[in-house]
Design a protein around this motif. Sequence first.
Motif, PDB file in Angstrom:
ATOM      1  N   ARG A   1     -53.445   9.939  48.838  1.00  0.00           N
ATOM      2  CA  ARG A   1     -54.517   9.190  49.518  1.00  0.00           C
ATOM      3  C   ARG A   1     -55.513  10.128  50.196  1.00  0.00           C
ATOM      4  O   ARG A   1     -56.376   9.684  50.936  1.00  0.00           O
ATOM      5  CB  ARG A   1     -53.908   8.215  50.521  1.00  0.00           C
ATOM      6  CG  ARG A   1     -53.060   7.220  49.761  1.00  0.00           C
ATOM      7  CD  ARG A   1     -52.805   5.913  50.368  1.00  0.00           C
ATOM      8  NE  ARG A   1     -53.774   5.333  51.245  1.00  0.00           N
ATOM      9  CZ  ARG A   1     -54.646   4.384  50.894  1.00  0.00           C
ATOM     10  NH1 ARG A   1     -54.658   3.919  49.670  1.00  0.00           N
ATOM     11  NH2 ARG A   1     -55.472   3.882  51.779  1.00  0.00           N
ATOM     12  N   GLY A   2     -55.325  11.422  49.946  1.00  0.00           N
ATOM     13  CA  GLY A   2     -56.322  12.387  50.385  1.00  0.00           C
ATOM     14  C   GLY A   2     -56.064  12.985  51.760  1.00  0.00           C
ATOM     15  O   GLY A   2     -56.901  13.751  52.264  1.00  0.00           O
ATOM     16  N   HIS A   3     -54.932  12.662  52.380  1.00  0.00           N
ATOM     17  CA  HIS A   3     -54.653  13.255  53.694  1.00  0.00           C
ATOM     18  C   HIS A   3     -54.257  14.730  53.528  1.00  0.00           C
ATOM     19  O   HIS A   3     -53.834  15.151  52.458  1.00  0.00           O
ATOM     20  CB  HIS A   3     -53.519  12.483  54.384  1.00  0.00           C
ATOM     21  CG  HIS A   3     -53.885  11.060  54.685  1.00  0.00           C
ATOM     22  ND1 HIS A   3     -54.806  10.704  55.646  1.00  0.00           N
ATOM     23  CD2 HIS A   3     -53.469   9.889  54.123  1.00  0.00           C
ATOM     24  CE1 HIS A   3     -54.934   9.386  55.673  1.00  0.00           C
ATOM     25  NE2 HIS A   3     -54.137   8.863  54.757  1.00  0.00           N
ATOM     26  N   GLN A   4     -54.417  15.472  54.611  1.00  0.00           N
ATOM     27  CA  GLN A   4     -53.980  16.874  54.630  1.00  0.00           C
ATOM     28  C   GLN A   4     -52.511  16.845  55.037  1.00  0.00           C
ATOM     29  O   GLN A   4     -52.195  16.569  56.196  1.00  0.00           O
ATOM     30  CB  GLN A   4     -54.755  17.658  55.703  1.00  0.00           C
ATOM     31  CG  GLN A   4     -56.253  17.650  55.520  1.00  0.00           C
ATOM     32  CD  GLN A   4     -56.684  18.741  54.557  1.00  0.00           C
ATOM     33  OE1 GLN A   4     -55.873  19.539  54.101  1.00  0.00           O
ATOM     34  NE2 GLN A   4     -57.965  18.768  54.244  1.00  0.00           N
ATOM     35  N   VAL A   5     -51.618  17.115  54.091  1.00  0.00           N
ATOM     36  CA  VAL A   5     -50.197  16.894  54.354  1.00  0.00           C
ATOM     37  C   VAL A   5     -49.413  18.201  54.339  1.00  0.00           C
ATOM     38  O   VAL A   5     -49.568  19.027  53.432  1.00  0.00           O
ATOM     39  CB  VAL A   5     -49.593  15.928  53.299  1.00  0.00           C
ATOM     40  CG1 VAL A   5     -48.140  15.607  53.639  1.00  0.00           C
ATOM     41  CG2 VAL A   5     -50.403  14.641  53.221  1.00  0.00           C
TER      42      VAL A   5
ATOM     43  N   MET B   1     -59.972   7.183  57.074  1.00  0.00           N
ATOM     44  CA  MET B   1     -60.193   8.495  57.667  1.00  0.00           C
ATOM     45  C   MET B   1     -59.083   9.466  57.270  1.00  0.00           C
ATOM     46  O   MET B   1     -57.912   9.079  57.254  1.00  0.00           O
ATOM     47  CB  MET B   1     -60.221   8.345  59.194  1.00  0.00           C
ATOM     48  CG  MET B   1     -60.833   9.527  59.908  1.00  0.00           C
ATOM     49  SD  MET B   1     -60.686   9.300  61.698  1.00  0.00           S
ATOM     50  CE  MET B   1     -59.703  10.709  62.131  1.00  0.00           C
ATOM     51  N   ILE B   2     -59.448  10.682  56.945  1.00  0.00           N
ATOM     52  CA  ILE B   2     -58.454  11.660  56.514  1.00  0.00           C
ATOM     53  C   ILE B   2     -57.721  12.220  57.735  1.00  0.00           C
ATOM     54  O   ILE B   2     -58.335  12.595  58.727  1.00  0.00           O
ATOM     55  CB  ILE B   2     -59.132  12.838  55.759  1.00  0.00           C
ATOM     56  CG1 ILE B   2     -59.899  12.314  54.550  1.00  0.00           C
ATOM     57  CG2 ILE B   2     -58.118  13.899  55.362  1.00  0.00           C
ATOM     58  CD1 ILE B   2     -59.070  11.527  53.572  1.00  0.00           C
ATOM     59  N   SER B   3     -56.410  12.230  57.658  1.00  0.00           N
ATOM     60  CA  SER B   3     -55.604  12.715  58.779  1.00  0.00           C
ATOM     61  C   SER B   3     -54.856  13.981  58.390  1.00  0.00           C
ATOM     62  O   SER B   3     -54.575  14.210  57.213  1.00  0.00           O
ATOM     63  CB  SER B   3     -54.565  11.661  59.167  1.00  0.00           C
ATOM     64  OG  SER B   3     -55.186  10.473  59.561  1.00  0.00           O
ATOM     65  N   VAL B   4     -54.518  14.755  59.407  1.00  0.00           N
ATOM     66  CA  VAL B   4     -53.611  15.889  59.207  1.00  0.00           C
ATOM     67  C   VAL B   4     -52.222  15.386  59.585  1.00  0.00           C
ATOM     68  O   VAL B   4     -52.000  14.953  60.722  1.00  0.00           O
ATOM     69  CB  VAL B   4     -54.017  17.086  60.104  1.00  0.00           C
ATOM     70  CG1 VAL B   4     -53.055  18.241  59.892  1.00  0.00           C
ATOM     71  CG2 VAL B   4     -55.457  17.495  59.824  1.00  0.00           C
ATOM     72  N   VAL B   5     -51.308  15.409  58.618  1.00  0.00           N
ATOM     73  CA  VAL B   5     -49.991  14.803  58.830  1.00  0.00           C
ATOM     74  C   VAL B   5     -48.894  15.824  58.564  1.00  0.00           C
ATOM     75  O   VAL B   5     -48.936  16.534  57.549  1.00  0.00           O
ATOM     76  CB  VAL B   5     -49.773  13.595  57.887  1.00  0.00           C
ATOM     77  CG1 VAL B   5     -48.503  12.858  58.271  1.00  0.00           C
ATOM     78  CG2 VAL B   5     -50.964  12.646  57.913  1.00  0.00           C
ATOM     79  N   LEU B   6     -47.921  15.864  59.449  1.00  0.00           N
ATOM     80  CA  LEU B   6     -46.734  16.693  59.242  1.00  0.00           C
ATOM     81  C   LEU B   6     -45.573  15.777  58.911  1.00  0.00           C
ATOM     82  O   LEU B   6     -45.225  14.892  59.702  1.00  0.00           O
ATOM     83  CB  LEU B   6     -46.434  17.494  60.522  1.00  0.00           C
ATOM     84  CG  LEU B   6     -45.164  18.349  60.524  1.00  0.00           C
ATOM     85  CD1 LEU B   6     -45.219  19.431  59.445  1.00  0.00           C
ATOM     86  CD2 LEU B   6     -44.976  19.015  61.895  1.00  0.00           C
ATOM     87  N   VAL B   7     -44.984  15.954  57.726  1.00  0.00           N
ATOM     88  CA  VAL B   7     -43.832  15.145  57.329  1.00  0.00           C
ATOM     89  C   VAL B   7     -42.595  16.038  57.412  1.00  0.00           C
ATOM     90  O   VAL B   7     -42.440  16.974  56.619  1.00  0.00           O
ATOM     91  CB  VAL B   7     -43.991  14.574  55.904  1.00  0.00           C
ATOM     92  CG1 VAL B   7     -42.776  13.726  55.531  1.00  0.00           C
ATOM     93  CG2 VAL B   7     -45.271  13.748  55.788  1.00  0.00           C
ATOM     94  N   ALA B   8     -41.743  15.770  58.366  1.00  0.00           N
ATOM     95  CA  ALA B   8     -40.519  16.566  58.531  1.00  0.00           C
ATOM     96  C   ALA B   8     -39.433  15.951  57.666  1.00  0.00           C
ATOM     97  O   ALA B   8     -39.122  14.770  57.801  1.00  0.00           O
ATOM     98  CB  ALA B   8     -40.107  16.576  60.004  1.00  0.00           C
ATOM     99  N   GLY B   9     -38.853  16.776  56.773  1.00  0.00           N
ATOM    100  CA  GLY B   9     -37.836  16.275  55.840  1.00  0.00           C
ATOM    101  C   GLY B   9     -38.485  15.784  54.560  1.00  0.00           C
ATOM    102  O   GLY B   9     -38.241  14.664  54.121  1.00  0.00           O
ATOM    103  N   ALA B  10     -39.323  16.652  53.939  1.00  0.00           N
ATOM    104  CA  ALA B  10     -40.129  16.210  52.792  1.00  0.00           C
ATOM    105  C   ALA B  10     -39.585  16.717  51.454  1.00  0.00           C
ATOM    106  O   ALA B  10     -40.234  16.568  50.431  1.00  0.00           O
ATOM    107  CB  ALA B  10     -41.575  16.666  52.974  1.00  0.00           C
ATOM    108  N   SER B  11     -38.382  17.299  51.471  1.00  0.00           N
ATOM    109  CA  SER B  11     -37.857  17.827  50.193  1.00  0.00           C
ATOM    110  C   SER B  11     -37.129  16.760  49.403  1.00  0.00           C
ATOM    111  O   SER B  11     -36.738  16.989  48.266  1.00  0.00           O
ATOM    112  CB  SER B  11     -36.908  19.002  50.466  1.00  0.00           C
ATOM    113  OG  SER B  11     -35.779  18.539  51.184  1.00  0.00           O
ATOM    114  N   SER B  12     -36.902  15.598  50.012  1.00  0.00           N
ATOM    115  CA  SER B  12     -36.053  14.594  49.370  1.00  0.00           C
ATOM    116  C   SER B  12     -36.323  13.216  49.973  1.00  0.00           C
ATOM    117  O   SER B  12     -36.827  13.099  51.085  1.00  0.00           O
ATOM    118  CB  SER B  12     -34.593  15.029  49.635  1.00  0.00           C
ATOM    119  OG  SER B  12     -33.696  13.997  49.356  1.00  0.00           O
TER     120      SER B  12
END
Length: 267
Positions: free
Chosen positions: A25-29, A1-12
């Motif tokens: 994997r097709g998630h909304q990131v 299932m496609i999820s909406v995900v917030l990744v905090a600290g994604a620059s490195s």
Amino acid sequence: MISVVLVAGASSGVGLETARALARRGHQVYGTSRSADRVDIPGVRPLALEIGDEGSVRACVDHVLARHGRLDALVYSVGFYVAGAVEETSDELALAQLRAYLLGAHHLVRAVLPAMRGQGGGRLVLMSSTAAVAAIPFHAIYSASKAALNHYAEALRYEVAPFGVRVACVEATSVRTGAAAAMRESDPIPGYEPVRTRVIERFRRLQLDGPSPLPVADGIVRAVEARRMRPLYRIGTQARTLPWLRALLPYPVFRRFYARFFHVSPG
Ligand SMILES: NC(=O)c1ccc[n+]([C@@H]2O[C@H](COP(=O)([O-])OP(=O)(O)OC[C@H]3O[C@@H](n4cnc5c(N)ncnc54)[C@H](OP(=O)(O)O)[C@@H]3O)[C@@H](O)[C@H]2O)c1
């Protein structure tokens, strides 16, 4: 299932690889940095986030919710290291460290929970460390903030389970990321030389010479996608072995072993 995900600290580092793997994997990131232009990952929408600023946290979460009306998972991978003897560490640095690992996570968790409760579920994945299991000499505030984060997650898990919200901590082996470069050292007191320099260098080398963060990112993806997310993911040999050694060895034996690893006195 496609999820909406917030990744905090994604620059490195771990956050970057996690955001990349989730997007593939097709998630909304959505991936954050203090400067949104530092997040340049195909399929990941960059957002600005300063974890010490509640307005920034709110704006970031509101942006995702306005777009999708939901937020399925938060991956908290913000961080930097404070290194130095306890006596050398200013209150200001100690607070900044606690803000990065504990209060920052708290700000974001509080911001996302109303939506997760409202939608009947969600996942909170918090990057912890083996330092939560065994404190690293000359990284007392770092170790304390990770141990505190684990307890925070444990309490939170009981509270939000009735709403379908799951909480996981990730303890990972040292991996090669931007963290060693972002390390902040405190005001040196000559008496702690040369042990402090040696230990900090050893810890820094564990990361600089460590494996890639890809397996950690894969572990986080598994957590986000799992039918039933586990409360704790230990990724890498060191992360899996250390807790066993700590639990099985008598404390004086463990302490001598760990002190020898870092070339310090067991006290
Ligand atoms: N590296 C390891 O060996 C290792 C091992 C176990 C656990 N961990 C944990 O994994 C997590 C990530 O570490 P990493 O090694 O991937 O670090 P990293 O490569 O230095 O990445 C840290 C991220 O945090 C962001 N950040 C730093 N200060 C911030 C602030 N005040 N507000 C908002 N964002 C901020 C950085 O973004 P900007 O600078 O672009 O704003 C960056 O995206 C940490 O919790 C760390 O303890 C790391």
